[in-house]
Design an enzyme around this catalytic site. Structure first.
Site, PDB file in Angstrom:
ATOM      1  N   ASN A   9       6.008  -6.929   7.449  1.00 40.44           N
ATOM      2  CA  ASN A   9       5.058  -7.124   6.529  1.00 40.44           C
ATOM      3  C   ASN A   9       5.681  -7.107   5.017  1.00 40.44           C
ATOM      4  OD1 ASN A   9       3.974  -8.272   4.595  1.00 40.44           O
ATOM      5  ND2 ASN A   9       2.182  -6.779   5.591  1.00 40.44           N
ATOM      6  N   TRP A  10       7.053  -8.283   4.543  1.00 38.95           N
ATOM      7  CA  TRP A  10       7.773  -7.933   3.268  1.00 38.95           C
ATOM      8  C   TRP A  10       6.458  -7.869   2.291  1.00 38.95           C
ATOM      9  CZ3 TRP A  10      12.574 -11.569   4.379  1.00 38.95           C
ATOM     10  CH2 TRP A  10      12.641 -11.300   5.428  1.00 38.95           C
ATOM     11  N   GLU A 166      -4.422  -1.333  12.488  1.00 39.11           N
ATOM     12  CA  GLU A 166      -3.926  -0.455  10.690  1.00 39.11           C
ATOM     13  C   GLU A 166      -5.005   0.403  10.103  1.00 39.11           C
ATOM     14  OE1 GLU A 166      -0.397  -2.913   9.531  1.00 39.11           O
ATOM     15  OE2 GLU A 166      -2.115  -3.719   8.485  1.00 39.11           O
ATOM     16  N   GLY A 172       1.752   2.825   3.855  1.00 35.87           N
ATOM     17  CA  GLY A 172       2.307   2.499   3.159  1.00 35.87           C
ATOM     18  C   GLY A 172       2.153   4.112   2.754  1.00 35.87           C
ATOM     19  N   SER A 211       2.380   3.087   8.542  1.00 32.30           N
ATOM     20  CA  SER A 211       4.098   4.155   7.895  1.00 32.30           C
ATOM     21  C   SER A 211       4.648   4.396   9.267  1.00 32.30           C
ATOM     22  CB  SER A 211       3.082   5.236   7.799  1.00 32.30           C
ATOM     23  OG  SER A 211       2.688   5.353   5.872  1.00 32.30           O
ATOM     24  N   GLY A 232       5.500  -3.055   7.481  1.00 35.09           N
ATOM     25  CA  GLY A 232       5.319  -2.917   6.211  1.00 35.09           C
ATOM     26  C   GLY A 232       6.697  -2.414   4.933  1.00 35.09           C
ATOM     27  N   GLY A 233       6.882  -0.599   5.077  1.00 39.76           N
ATOM     28  CA  GLY A 233       7.906   0.080   4.310  1.00 39.76           C
ATOM     29  C   GLY A 233       8.686  -0.203   4.652  1.00 39.76           C
TER      30      GLY A 233
HETATM   31  C1  PEP Z   1       0.858  -2.655   6.617  1.00 41.63           C
HETATM   32  O1  PEP Z   1       1.054  -3.368   5.044  1.00 41.63           O
HETATM   33  O2  PEP Z   1       0.617  -3.528   7.153  1.00 41.63           O
HETATM   34  C2  PEP Z   1       1.943  -1.269   6.707  1.00 41.63           C
HETATM   35  C3  PEP Z   1       1.428  -1.265   7.785  1.00 41.63           C
HETATM   36  O3  PEP Z   1       2.497  -1.095   5.870  1.00 41.63           O
HETATM   37  P1  PEP Z   1       3.404   0.238   5.869  1.00 41.63           P
HETATM   38  O4  PEP Z   1       4.476   0.043   7.118  1.00 41.63           O
HETATM   39  O5  PEP Z   1       4.216   0.898   5.012  1.00 41.63           O
HETATM   40  O6  PEP Z   1       2.137   1.592   6.483  1.00 41.63           O
END
Ligand code: PEP
Length: 250
Positions: A9-10, A166, A172, A211, A232-233
């Protein structure tokens, strides 16, 4: 046997140049992945990414979708449009959309049904806040979020969907749920769905998001009810994303 999935997920990141570099890097290493690999670029870059991934195993997803198909909905993007540009998946109910853009359970359920109606597949996100976890109501929260789609679309609809657990406190923040914490909630989600339809529950892919990174991916992915990750990141660096795609047993 469920095919694992790793989806990137950019979010609202990147430029034409950086996104071209990112997707070219992912394409170069995707052959090693032990998962179905999906990337979800910002809307405006989807056609460019589609061109780069054409003929590869990389699937395209969007980060959001309007519940209506066309018309006077300024600023929105519809299911037929996403199909037209080559999307297969759509993230629905991400906690950022719930928290920052007022998406209620009712809105997410409408969008979920619209994604399916358009022949696309939802990646439906659920998860508790830190406060809710500390109150010991994680299971009630995710059950309530799930009920929004179970009551409107039914358990059978999950044959064409993916769930993402999640925990909001892990998104994040660099704080990952431990493999045991995540597995516990994933098992709860699967058992809740099994009460309605055991076959659907057994075949349903439930991704972990929050994360996930190259260092923790193998252990998370090796849990019996974790079928991959929504990233995400770490999905913004080709090497990190690819390391997650190859990690563990899925
Ligand atoms: C997300 O936003 O779906 C996510 C999992 O972000 P991150 O990996 O940055 O925690």
């Amino acid at each position: 046997m469920r095919q694992p999935m790793v989806a990137g997920n950019w979010k609202m990141n990147g430029s034409s140049d950086s996104i071209k570099e990112l997707i070219t890097g992912i394409k170069a290493g995707v052959g090693e992945a032990n998962a179905e690999v999906v990337v979800c670029p910002p809307f405006v870059y989807i056609p460019m990414v589609a061109e780069v991934v054409a003929g590869t195993a990389i699937k395209l997803g969007a980060q959001n979708m309007c519940a209506q198909d066309a018309g006077a909905h300024t600023g929105e993007v519809s299911g037929p449009m996403l199909k037209d540009v080559g999307c297969e998946y759509v993230i629905i109910g991400h906690s950022e959309r719930r928290a920052m853009y007022g998406e209620t359970d009712e809105v997410t359920a409408d969008k979920y049904s619209a994604v399916l109606k358009n022949g696309l597949k939802p990646i439906f996100c659920i998860g508790e806040t830190l406060e809710e976890r500390e109150q010991g109501i994680t299971e009630q929260v995710v059950a309530h979020q799930l009920d929004a789609i179970l009551k409107t679309a039914g358990a059978a609809s999950l044959a064409n969907a993916v769930l993402a657990y999640e925990p909001v406190w892990a998104i994040g923040t660099g704080k990952t749920a431990s493999p045991e914490q995540a597995q516990e909630v994933h098992a709860f989600i699967r058992s809740k769905i099994a009460k309605e339809d055991a076959v659907i529950a057994e075949g349903l892919r439930i991704l972990y998001g929050g994360s996930m990174n190259p260092a923790n991916a193998a252990e998370l992915r090796s849990q019996s009810d974790i079928d991959g990750g929504l990233i995400g990141g770490a999905s913004l660096k080709a090497d990190d994303f690819l390391a997650i795609c190859v990690a563990g047993q899925g």
